[in-house]
Design a protein around this motif. Structure first.
Motif, PDB file in Angstrom:
ATOM      1  N   TYR A 154      -6.029  17.543 -33.041  1.00  0.00           N
ATOM      2  CA  TYR A 154      -5.906  18.794 -32.293  1.00  0.00           C
ATOM      3  C   TYR A 154      -6.238  20.021 -33.143  1.00  0.00           C
ATOM      4  O   TYR A 154      -6.898  20.948 -32.678  1.00  0.00           O
ATOM      5  N   LEU A 155      -5.786  20.052 -34.391  1.00  0.00           N
ATOM      6  CA  LEU A 155      -5.968  21.237 -35.238  1.00  0.00           C
ATOM      7  C   LEU A 155      -6.769  20.941 -36.508  1.00  0.00           C
ATOM      8  O   LEU A 155      -6.773  21.759 -37.423  1.00  0.00           O
ATOM      9  N   ALA A 156      -7.458  19.824 -36.552  1.00  0.00           N
ATOM     10  CA  ALA A 156      -8.202  19.452 -37.765  1.00  0.00           C
ATOM     11  C   ALA A 156      -9.200  20.531 -38.156  1.00  0.00           C
ATOM     12  O   ALA A 156     -10.042  20.938 -37.363  1.00  0.00           O
ATOM     13  N   GLY A 157      -9.101  21.012 -39.384  1.00  0.00           N
ATOM     14  CA  GLY A 157     -10.031  21.996 -39.904  1.00  0.00           C
ATOM     15  C   GLY A 157      -9.751  23.425 -39.516  1.00  0.00           C
ATOM     16  O   GLY A 157     -10.393  24.349 -40.036  1.00  0.00           O
ATOM     17  N   MET A 158      -8.798  23.660 -38.617  1.00  0.00           N
ATOM     18  CA  MET A 158      -8.564  25.017 -38.148  1.00  0.00           C
ATOM     19  C   MET A 158      -7.928  25.902 -39.217  1.00  0.00           C
ATOM     20  O   MET A 158      -8.100  27.119 -39.197  1.00  0.00           O
ATOM     21  N   GLY A 159      -7.208  25.285 -40.156  1.00  0.00           N
ATOM     22  CA  GLY A 159      -6.655  26.086 -41.239  1.00  0.00           C
ATOM     23  C   GLY A 159      -7.758  26.751 -42.051  1.00  0.00           C
ATOM     24  O   GLY A 159      -7.694  27.942 -42.374  1.00  0.00           O
ATOM     25  N   GLN A 160      -8.803  25.974 -42.379  1.00  0.00           N
ATOM     26  CA  GLN A 160      -9.948  26.531 -43.105  1.00  0.00           C
ATOM     27  C   GLN A 160     -10.665  27.589 -42.269  1.00  0.00           C
ATOM     28  O   GLN A 160     -11.088  28.628 -42.787  1.00  0.00           O
ATOM     29  N   TYR A 161     -10.825  27.304 -40.990  1.00  0.00           N
ATOM     30  CA  TYR A 161     -11.533  28.249 -40.120  1.00  0.00           C
ATOM     31  C   TYR A 161     -10.791  29.580 -40.051  1.00  0.00           C
ATOM     32  O   TYR A 161     -11.393  30.650 -40.164  1.00  0.00           O
ATOM     33  N   HIS A 162      -9.472  29.518 -39.868  1.00  0.00           N
ATOM     34  CA  HIS A 162      -8.692  30.759 -39.812  1.00  0.00           C
ATOM     35  C   HIS A 162      -8.712  31.492 -41.148  1.00  0.00           C
ATOM     36  O   HIS A 162      -8.745  32.731 -41.187  1.00  0.00           O
ATOM     37  N   LYS A 163      -8.710  30.738 -42.237  1.00  0.00           N
ATOM     38  CA  LYS A 163      -8.806  31.380 -43.550  1.00  0.00           C
ATOM     39  C   LYS A 163     -10.106  32.175 -43.652  1.00  0.00           C
ATOM     40  O   LYS A 163     -10.123  33.316 -44.147  1.00  0.00           O
ATOM     41  N   ALA A 164     -11.191  31.591 -43.161  1.00  0.00           N
ATOM     42  CA  ALA A 164     -12.481  32.285 -43.188  1.00  0.00           C
ATOM     43  C   ALA A 164     -12.433  33.554 -42.336  1.00  0.00           C
ATOM     44  O   ALA A 164     -13.001  34.592 -42.717  1.00  0.00           O
ATOM     45  N   ARG A 165     -11.770  33.484 -41.202  1.00  0.00           N
ATOM     46  CA  ARG A 165     -11.645  34.676 -40.361  1.00  0.00           C
ATOM     47  C   ARG A 165     -10.936  35.792 -41.107  1.00  0.00           C
ATOM     48  O   ARG A 165     -11.318  36.968 -41.009  1.00  0.00           O
ATOM     49  N   MET A 166      -9.885  35.440 -41.847  1.00  0.00           N
ATOM     50  CA  MET A 166      -9.150  36.446 -42.614  1.00  0.00           C
ATOM     51  C   MET A 166     -10.026  37.025 -43.713  1.00  0.00           C
ATOM     52  O   MET A 166      -9.975  38.235 -44.002  1.00  0.00           O
ATOM     53  N   GLN A 167     -10.833  36.179 -44.346  1.00  0.00           N
ATOM     54  CA  GLN A 167     -11.731  36.672 -45.390  1.00  0.00           C
ATOM     55  C   GLN A 167     -12.746  37.660 -44.812  1.00  0.00           C
ATOM     56  O   GLN A 167     -13.087  38.652 -45.450  1.00  0.00           O
ATOM     57  N   ILE A 168     -13.194  37.392 -43.599  1.00  0.00           N
ATOM     58  CA  ILE A 168     -14.114  38.326 -42.944  1.00  0.00           C
ATOM     59  C   ILE A 168     -13.407  39.655 -42.679  1.00  0.00           C
ATOM     60  O   ILE A 168     -13.965  40.740 -42.919  1.00  0.00           O
ATOM     61  N   LEU A 169     -12.170  39.598 -42.202  1.00  0.00           N
ATOM     62  CA  LEU A 169     -11.410  40.820 -41.935  1.00  0.00           C
ATOM     63  C   LEU A 169     -11.144  41.603 -43.227  1.00  0.00           C
ATOM     64  O   LEU A 169     -10.994  42.825 -43.187  1.00  0.00           O
ATOM     65  N   GLN A 170     -11.087  40.886 -44.341  1.00  0.00           N
ATOM     66  CA  GLN A 170     -10.902  41.540 -45.638  1.00  0.00           C
ATOM     67  C   GLN A 170     -12.216  42.062 -46.206  1.00  0.00           C
ATOM     68  O   GLN A 170     -12.231  42.677 -47.271  1.00  0.00           O
ATOM     69  N   GLY A 171     -13.322  41.808 -45.511  1.00  0.00           N
ATOM     70  CA  GLY A 171     -14.630  42.233 -45.996  1.00  0.00           C
ATOM     71  C   GLY A 171     -15.251  41.278 -46.995  1.00  0.00           C
ATOM     72  O   GLY A 171     -16.262  41.601 -47.620  1.00  0.00           O
ATOM     73  N   LYS A 172     -14.674  40.081 -47.132  1.00  0.00           N
ATOM     74  CA  LYS A 172     -15.171  39.084 -48.091  1.00  0.00           C
ATOM     75  C   LYS A 172     -16.048  38.068 -47.360  1.00  0.00           C
ATOM     76  O   LYS A 172     -15.719  36.883 -47.247  1.00  0.00           O
ATOM     77  N   LYS A 173     -17.188  38.530 -46.869  1.00  0.00           N
ATOM     78  CA  LYS A 173     -18.016  37.679 -46.018  1.00  0.00           C
ATOM     79  C   LYS A 173     -18.688  36.550 -46.798  1.00  0.00           C
ATOM     80  O   LYS A 173     -18.899  35.464 -46.251  1.00  0.00           O
ATOM     81  N   ASP A 174     -19.021  36.788 -48.055  1.00  0.00           N
ATOM     82  CA  ASP A 174     -19.610  35.711 -48.861  1.00  0.00           C
ATOM     83  C   ASP A 174     -18.604  34.581 -49.059  1.00  0.00           C
ATOM     84  O   ASP A 174     -18.949  33.385 -48.970  1.00  0.00           O
ATOM     85  N   ASP A 175     -17.355  34.952 -49.342  1.00  0.00           N
ATOM     86  CA  ASP A 175     -16.307  33.943 -49.502  1.00  0.00           C
ATOM     87  C   ASP A 175     -16.077  33.204 -48.185  1.00  0.00           C
ATOM     88  O   ASP A 175     -15.873  31.988 -48.164  1.00  0.00           O
ATOM     89  N   ALA A 176     -16.121  33.958 -47.087  1.00  0.00           N
ATOM     90  CA  ALA A 176     -15.924  33.347 -45.772  1.00  0.00           C
ATOM     91  C   ALA A 176     -17.029  32.345 -45.476  1.00  0.00           C
ATOM     92  O   ALA A 176     -16.772  31.256 -44.947  1.00  0.00           O
ATOM     93  N   ALA A 177     -18.271  32.697 -45.815  1.00  0.00           N
ATOM     94  CA  ALA A 177     -19.395  31.795 -45.573  1.00  0.00           C
ATOM     95  C   ALA A 177     -19.219  30.491 -46.344  1.00  0.00           C
ATOM     96  O   ALA A 177     -19.505  29.403 -45.831  1.00  0.00           O
ATOM     97  N   LEU A 178     -18.728  30.596 -47.582  1.00  0.00           N
ATOM     98  CA  LEU A 178     -18.504  29.398 -48.393  1.00  0.00           C
ATOM     99  C   LEU A 178     -17.398  28.532 -47.772  1.00  0.00           C
ATOM    100  O   LEU A 178     -17.529  27.303 -47.695  1.00  0.00           O
ATOM    101  N   THR A 179     -16.316  29.171 -47.319  1.00  0.00           N
ATOM    102  CA  THR A 179     -15.220  28.441 -46.692  1.00  0.00           C
ATOM    103  C   THR A 179     -15.693  27.732 -45.428  1.00  0.00           C
ATOM    104  O   THR A 179     -15.395  26.552 -45.206  1.00  0.00           O
ATOM    105  N   LEU A 180     -16.462  28.444 -44.616  1.00  0.00           N
ATOM    106  CA  LEU A 180     -16.952  27.879 -43.356  1.00  0.00           C
ATOM    107  C   LEU A 180     -17.907  26.707 -43.595  1.00  0.00           C
ATOM    108  O   LEU A 180     -17.906  25.732 -42.837  1.00  0.00           O
ATOM    109  N   SER A 181     -18.708  26.820 -44.646  1.00  0.00           N
ATOM    110  CA  SER A 181     -19.724  25.796 -44.891  1.00  0.00           C
ATOM    111  C   SER A 181     -19.123  24.432 -45.221  1.00  0.00           C
ATOM    112  O   SER A 181     -19.780  23.401 -45.088  1.00  0.00           O
ATOM    113  N   LYS A 182     -17.868  24.414 -45.661  1.00  0.00           N
ATOM    114  CA  LYS A 182     -17.215  23.152 -46.033  1.00  0.00           C
ATOM    115  C   LYS A 182     -16.615  22.419 -44.827  1.00  0.00           C
ATOM    116  O   LYS A 182     -16.353  21.223 -44.902  1.00  0.00           O
TER     117      LYS A 182
END
Length: 267
Positions: free
Chosen positions: A196-224
């Protein structure tokens, strides 16, 4: 174009089940399992010291009483809202006038139940649907407090733990506390979330990184995510989010292919 893609993703996210959607149903499942356990346990001969046996029996009776009362309290989740839910002709109680009124009653009744049965497993479980209602009411600090009680009171392998951590992350996000939200989502990723929630922790982390303006970090998180959780809802959403970031000029790493399934040589 990027704005349109972002809005599309946002709309898809809004259609996804919220962090607490399954809390009521899961609480009912727990209740049924608990009552079955108690029914079985009632037929088992208690051995040991008389004092320990008495304490054990009192404890079991307290849990059984709390379980039955919890089932009755949870019926408030099923009472319809006028103009929102279909009317229930079999119901003996009138529907709520507004969604807010139902949430307020959920909070009131569950808080009263938890106080009356403090220390029981049912009271701990009740904190989760209460947190859901508090979140919807915009009472984020209260929601966090209820979630903290639940997370402290359940074992690390509890099936509802991942959903509670997701809800905790949402509450921190609503407060603009992205750092603590990331911590919650990282803990969620480590919990046994099931399909039900597999991988959503990483996805939400990436969303927070985007909100923090860390889009490069978010892209790396999402790519995994597609590699770590292939064919999951999180992988699909991550792929869409990476496309948006790429259209905004962010360098997005190419996701590694998922590991090939190994076969055993029968010979």
């Amino acid at each position: 174009m990027a704005q349109q893609k972002t809005e599309k993703i946002r709309q898809q996210e809004l259609r996804q089940p919220d962090a607490f959607q399954k809390a009521g149903a899961d609480a009912r499942d727990w209740l049924m399992q608990r009552q079955k356990f108690l029914a079985i346990g009632a037929g088992v001969l208690v051995l040991g010291a008389v004092g320990a046996a008495i304490v054990s029996e009192v404890s079991k009776r307290g849990e059984e009483t709390a379980s039955m009362q919890f089932g009755q309290t949870l019926t408030v989740l099923d009472r319809p809202v006028t103009g929102v839910d279909p009317a229930d002709p079999t119901s003996t109680e009138s529907p709520f006038a507004t969604v807010q009124a139902r949430d307020e009653e959920i909070v009131r009744s569950l808080a009263e139940f938890r106080k009356a049965h403090d220390g029981t497993r049912a009271a701990t479980t009740a904190a989760l649907p209460q947190a859901k209602a508090e979140f919807r009411l915009g009472k984020y600090d209260d929601s966090l407090a209820s979630l903290a009680v639940f997370l402290k009171g359940v074992p690390e392998n509890d099936a509802l733990r991942a959903g509670a951590l997701e809800g905790q992350g949402y509450a921190y996000e609503a407060k603009g506390d992205y750092a603590n939200a990331i911590t919650s989502f990282e803990q969620m990723e480590k919990a046994d979330s099931g399909e039900y929630l597999a991988g959503m922790g990483q996805y939400h982390k990436a969303r927070m990184q985007i909100l923090q303006g860390k889009k490069d970090d978010a892209a790396l998180t999402l790519s995994k995510i597609p590699t770590d959780h292939p064919n999951s809802a999180a992988a699909r959403q991550a792929t869409e989010r990476m496309a948006v970031l790429a259209s905004e000029g962010v360098k997005v790493p190419t996701p590694a292919p998922p590991p090939a399934a190994t076969t055993t040589d029968a010979g």
